[in-house]
Scaffold this motif. Structure first.
Motif, PDB file in Angstrom:
ATOM      1  N   VAL A   1       0.851  -1.201  -0.074  1.00 17.83           N
ATOM      2  CA  VAL A   1      -0.068  -0.069  -0.013  1.00 17.83           C
ATOM      3  C   VAL A   1       0.871   1.148   0.110  1.00 17.83           C
ATOM      4  N   THR A   2       1.719   1.324   0.971  1.00 16.15           N
ATOM      5  CA  THR A   2       2.766   2.505   0.902  1.00 16.15           C
ATOM      6  C   THR A   2       3.627   2.607  -0.174  1.00 16.15           C
ATOM      7  N   MET A   3       4.070   1.270  -0.570  1.00 12.26           N
ATOM      8  CA  MET A   3       5.203   1.452  -1.614  1.00 12.26           C
ATOM      9  C   MET A   3       4.456   1.870  -2.984  1.00 12.26           C
ATOM     10  N   PHE A   4       3.423   1.445  -3.373  1.00 10.19           N
ATOM     11  CA  PHE A   4       2.772   1.547  -4.919  1.00 10.19           C
ATOM     12  C   PHE A   4       1.583   2.771  -4.725  1.00 10.19           C
ATOM     13  N   LEU A   5       1.024   2.828  -3.750  1.00 13.12           N
ATOM     14  CA  LEU A   5       0.088   3.912  -3.733  1.00 13.12           C
ATOM     15  C   LEU A   5       0.454   5.416  -3.140  1.00 13.12           C
ATOM     16  N   GLY A   6       1.336   4.945  -2.226  1.00 16.41           N
ATOM     17  CA  GLY A   6       2.189   6.194  -1.440  1.00 16.41           C
ATOM     18  C   GLY A   6       3.216   6.878  -2.043  1.00 16.41           C
ATOM     19  N   LYS A   7       4.171   5.914  -2.865  1.00 14.71           N
ATOM     20  CA  LYS A   7       5.247   6.531  -3.446  1.00 14.71           C
ATOM     21  C   LYS A   7       5.162   6.236  -5.011  1.00 14.71           C
ATOM     22  N   SER A   8       4.154   5.408  -5.374  1.00 12.77           N
ATOM     23  CA  SER A   8       4.123   5.193  -6.932  1.00 12.77           C
ATOM     24  C   SER A   8       5.328   4.503  -7.479  1.00 12.77           C
ATOM     25  N   LEU A   9       6.033   3.301  -6.534  1.00 11.91           N
ATOM     26  CA  LEU A   9       7.079   2.839  -7.154  1.00 11.91           C
ATOM     27  C   LEU A   9       6.770   1.899  -8.166  1.00 11.91           C
ATOM     28  N   SER A  10       7.723   1.441  -8.872  1.00 12.42           N
ATOM     29  CA  SER A  10       7.566   0.406  -9.895  1.00 12.42           C
ATOM     30  C   SER A  10       8.043  -1.022  -9.242  1.00 12.42           C
ATOM     31  N   GLY A  11       7.460  -2.165 -10.286  1.00 12.22           N
ATOM     32  CA  GLY A  11       7.560  -3.409  -9.819  1.00 12.22           C
ATOM     33  C   GLY A  11       9.429  -3.562  -9.317  1.00 12.22           C
ATOM     34  N   GLU A  12      10.072  -2.967 -10.327  1.00 13.20           N
ATOM     35  CA  GLU A  12      11.478  -3.195 -10.286  1.00 13.20           C
ATOM     36  C   GLU A  12      11.912  -2.571  -8.804  1.00 13.20           C
ATOM     37  N   GLN A  13      11.532  -1.446  -8.418  1.00 11.98           N
ATOM     38  CA  GLN A  13      11.775  -0.854  -7.378  1.00 11.98           C
ATOM     39  C   GLN A  13      11.209  -1.849  -5.981  1.00 11.98           C
TER      40      GLN A  13
ATOM     41  N   TYR B   1      10.944  -4.897  -5.859  1.00 14.35           N
ATOM     42  CA  TYR B   1      11.728  -5.870  -5.759  1.00 14.35           C
ATOM     43  C   TYR B   1      13.110  -5.631  -5.114  1.00 14.35           C
ATOM     44  N   GLN B   2      13.635  -4.323  -5.492  1.00 13.27           N
ATOM     45  CA  GLN B   2      15.044  -3.843  -4.975  1.00 13.27           C
ATOM     46  C   GLN B   2      14.970  -3.802  -3.344  1.00 13.27           C
ATOM     47  N   MET B   3      13.676  -3.076  -2.960  1.00 13.04           N
ATOM     48  CA  MET B   3      13.500  -2.632  -1.537  1.00 13.04           C
ATOM     49  C   MET B   3      13.346  -4.005  -0.777  1.00 13.04           C
ATOM     50  N   VAL B   4      12.504  -5.001  -1.345  1.00 15.94           N
ATOM     51  CA  VAL B   4      12.716  -6.033  -0.477  1.00 15.94           C
ATOM     52  C   VAL B   4      13.878  -6.719  -0.371  1.00 15.94           C
ATOM     53  N   VAL B   5      14.430  -6.735  -1.519  1.00 12.49           N
ATOM     54  CA  VAL B   5      16.030  -7.502  -1.150  1.00 12.49           C
ATOM     55  C   VAL B   5      16.707  -6.744  -0.320  1.00 12.49           C
ATOM     56  N   ASP B   6      16.740  -5.352  -0.436  1.00 13.21           N
ATOM     57  CA  ASP B   6      17.777  -4.711   0.403  1.00 13.21           C
ATOM     58  C   ASP B   6      17.338  -4.573   1.835  1.00 13.21           C
ATOM     59  N   GLN B   7      16.012  -4.747   1.925  1.00 15.88           N
ATOM     60  CA  GLN B   7      15.556  -5.180   3.572  1.00 15.88           C
ATOM     61  C   GLN B   7      16.043  -6.353   4.083  1.00 15.88           C
TER      62      GLN B   7
ATOM     63  N   PHE C   1       0.826  -7.114 -13.905  1.00 14.73           N
ATOM     64  CA  PHE C   1       2.169  -6.597 -14.168  1.00 14.73           C
ATOM     65  C   PHE C   1       3.065  -6.402 -13.207  1.00 14.73           C
ATOM     66  N   ARG C   2       2.608  -6.641 -11.876  1.00 12.39           N
ATOM     67  CA  ARG C   2       3.474  -6.538 -10.673  1.00 12.39           C
ATOM     68  C   ARG C   2       3.743  -7.936 -10.067  1.00 12.39           C
ATOM     69  N   HIS C   3       2.961  -8.870 -10.275  1.00 12.96           N
ATOM     70  CA  HIS C   3       3.098 -10.116  -9.628  1.00 12.96           C
ATOM     71  C   HIS C   3       4.407 -10.758  -9.776  1.00 12.96           C
ATOM     72  N   LYS C   4       5.036 -10.678 -10.772  1.00 14.26           N
ATOM     73  CA  LYS C   4       6.333 -11.390 -11.442  1.00 14.26           C
ATOM     74  C   LYS C   4       7.635 -10.765 -10.191  1.00 14.26           C
ATOM     75  N   TYR C   5       7.494  -9.307  -9.902  1.00 10.72           N
ATOM     76  CA  TYR C   5       8.509  -9.009  -8.922  1.00 10.72           C
ATOM     77  C   TYR C   5       8.195  -9.591  -7.495  1.00 10.72           C
ATOM     78  N   LEU C   6       7.010  -9.860  -7.124  1.00  8.66           N
ATOM     79  CA  LEU C   6       6.991 -10.505  -5.820  1.00  8.66           C
ATOM     80  C   LEU C   6       7.440 -11.799  -5.937  1.00  8.66           C
ATOM     81  N   VAL C   7       7.227 -12.474  -7.086  1.00 10.15           N
ATOM     82  CA  VAL C   7       7.825 -13.995  -7.204  1.00 10.15           C
ATOM     83  C   VAL C   7       9.313 -13.930  -7.071  1.00 10.15           C
ATOM     84  N   LYS C   8       9.891 -12.982  -8.038  1.00 15.51           N
ATOM     85  CA  LYS C   8      11.324 -12.872  -7.998  1.00 15.51           C
ATOM     86  C   LYS C   8      11.935 -12.482  -6.536  1.00 15.51           C
TER      87      LYS C   8
END
Length: 285
Positions: free
Chosen positions: A203-215, A217-223, A251-258
């Protein structure tokens, strides 16, 4: 009034926290399964129609969660053999019984997440809130066949009385207070806080910050990488907080899978539920 629910405790001053089998990190997927009332404004992708009743644009967008999105997530969790920690609106027991059945078949952990995400407790009297919480917890326990141990408020909302009232009902932990990388005791005997995340949250990442799927993924990995490194010194918790109408858009789900594949590829991670994290930590107190 200052916060009296819990005491200040710097993480560097605590005893080492150990997880089962020497894991560095306890990881859980926090899966929000929610119902929204059709005649009230709520989480919206387009504010221009949010005050209308009905609001087909935003209501339909949210309704994608349990018609399509949840089944896409289930397929991924099944393939990776990952458990789910479900933050459940009790209204879903009535309106979405197929989802409850799927979760029972998989042994999900069920936490109470209010009646629906259109009702908050703010403004309730103690007696009103006690009756409300009793109904929510009882409905979920009956539908899932599982004792309810944990709570996440709709939009992480509470009153000052909520933790005490939940303890009266037999619950043992909350997720609402996103103040730590470890569980910690509350000043209510038998009640603890378990980490959730307001930033690593779709919710925060996509609605609050309008992040892309790639972003995302990178934030999950960094965390994960930071907490995994920190966990070499003392155990940490990582919650990945998901809403199927957001993260499981095609269009987003593959980044969760990754992201989940990346985390699942590491040793020294306890893939678990919030229930088991709370139980393990309580046993160390």
């Amino acid at each position: 009034m200052d916060n009296t629910l819990y005491d200040y405790s710097p993480i560097v001053s605590r005893p080492k926290l150990t997880w089962p089998d020497g894991a560095r990190l306890a990881f859980y997927v926090g899966l929000n399964i929610e119902h929204y009332e059709i005649d009230k404004p709520s989480t919206s992708i387009f504010p221009g129609t949010a005050a209308l009743a009905p609001d087909p644009l935003n209501y339909g967008w949210r309704d994608y969660a349990l018609r399509v999105g949840i089944w896409r997530i289930i397929e991924t969790l099944d393939r990776l053999k990952l458990p789910a920690t479900v933050l459940l609106n009790s209204d879903c027991c009535r309106f979405h019984p197929q989802v409850i059945e799927a979760g029972r078949d998989r042994g999900w952990a069920w936490l109470a997440h209010g009646k629906n995400n259109s009702i908050f407790q703010a403004g309730m009297t103690v007696d009103e809130e006690r009756a409300y919480l009793t109904e929510v917890v009882g409905t979920i326990a009956e539908a899932t066949g599982q004792e309810v141990k944990g709570w996440l408020g709709p939009a992480l909302t509470e009153t000052f009385e909520t933790p005490r009232l939940l303890r009266e009902l037999g619950l043992t932990y909350l997720l609402d207070w996103c103040a730590d990388d470890q569980p910690f005791p509350l000043n209510i005997p038998g009640m603890i806080s378990v980490p959730y995340s307001i930033e690593l949250n779709d919710v925060t990442m996509f609605l609050g910050k309008s992040l892309s799927g790639e972003q995302f993924y990178q934030m999950v990995v960094d965390q994960f990488d930071q907490l995994y490194a920190d966990g070499e010194q003392t155990g940490r918790v990582m919650a990945l907080c998901l809403h199927p109408f957001i993260i499981s858009q095609p269009f987003r789900h593959k980044y969760l899978v990754k992201a989940l594949e990346y985390i699942a590829g590491h040793e020294g991670v306890w893939f678990t539920t919030a229930d088991d994290i709370a139980s393990h930590y309580a046993g160390l107190l």
